[in-house]
Design an enzyme around this catalytic site. Sequence first.
Site, short mmCIF file in Angstrom:
data_model
loop_
_atom_site.label_atom_id
_atom_site.label_comp_id
_atom_site.label_asym_id
_atom_site.label_seq_id
_atom_site.Cartn_x
_atom_site.Cartn_y
_atom_site.Cartn_z
N ASP A 245 1.07 -1.11 0.01
CA ASP A 245 -0.11 0.08 0.13
C ASP A 245 0.82 1.43 -0.12
O ASP A 245 0.48 2.26 -0.59
CB ASP A 245 -0.83 -0.11 1.15
CG ASP A 245 -2.01 -1.02 1.08
OD1 ASP A 245 -2.95 -0.44 0.71
OD2 ASP A 245 -1.77 -2.20 1.09
N LYS A 256 -0.87 -5.05 4.28
CA LYS A 256 -1.74 -5.62 5.09
C LYS A 256 -1.38 -6.27 6.28
O LYS A 256 -0.23 -6.80 6.20
CB LYS A 256 -2.74 -6.56 4.36
CG LYS A 256 -3.85 -7.31 5.33
CD LYS A 256 -4.87 -6.34 5.42
CE LYS A 256 -5.46 -5.38 4.65
NZ LYS A 256 -6.27 -4.39 4.97
#
EC number: 5.3.1.23
Length: 354
Positions: A245, A256
């Site tokens: 991300d 995550k």
Amino acid sequence: MNDSAHIDYARYDHIRPLLWTGDALELLDQRKLPFEVAHVRCDSSDAVAEAIHSLAVRGAPAIGIAAGWGVVLAARDIAADDGSAALQKLEPALLRLNAARPTAVNLAWALMRMRRVLGAAGADWREVIAREAQAIADEDLAANRHMGALGAALIAPGSGVLTHCNTGSLATAGFGTALGVIRAGMAQQRIAKVFAGETRPWLQGARLTVWELHQDGIDATLIADSAASHLMKSGLVQWVIVGADRICANGDTANKIGTYQLAIAARHHGVKFMVVAPSSTVDMATASGDQIEIEQRDPGELFGVGGVRTVADGIHAWNPVFDVTPGDLIDAIVTERGVIAQPDLARMQAAFGS
């Protein structure tokens, strides 16, 4: 052995999480998979922001694409003679979109692209932002297919791989990042076995990743998140392959929750660790993972599964949804610009500038 030019994309790349109809953005509702294939229709930028926040659409590249179309939808509510004037009026909508998920840099990156083209646009600014939103999606798909080939080339034939969360077509414009490498590796007969962690608490691995692979006819084995170290010790996997991300200037990578512990276990057991993400995920302005804002979600997400409570009343929970893997635990970062082996500040600057 097949090369990437011979990947059957009709088989390995047919799922699409976002569809721009010309009137609205239709999103495959990932909260309802795998038991129901339903769509959310977004007719406004605020509806897009809510879909991003509620995880109807998720995955760093996908939410960036959704945000681009959110700007197009917001433009319907204003009148302006040129792009600069439109940008001033659209700024509140852009800020609401950006606040929907703070950790993924792709969201801010996509909105910055929309700001940039708006500021330079003339009277045709509506057409300009629509073209830019489509370009963001098209470029992501092309990048994913290229990254798939680059990442697969690192994997020795006959290897087993473990992945985490969902990094496939559902998280992108198509094909996927880490899952794109796995798809390419399967097509090239490099990967013999795929394992996927369930990825608590939203179970993206169990609900989404193994469902995606099943659609492609790829046999994937689901494991409990807590079984990963034992799996690595068994010798059944040679690579852990994950998405990202946000990737910092020194190679630190936010992904995550649970990714960090996989990297620690992989290093201990001699298993290679690969991060796959488009260059839009790279944030050279953030020096290290210590500077990343980690999203905290509702603790109630840990209290049950599928709407059924499994925890006694009065229990407290801590629910960060991302963690940061230090760059020195990563063997390779794969982007559409190439492979950065053993990432550090110098290698990242050589690939992406300072």
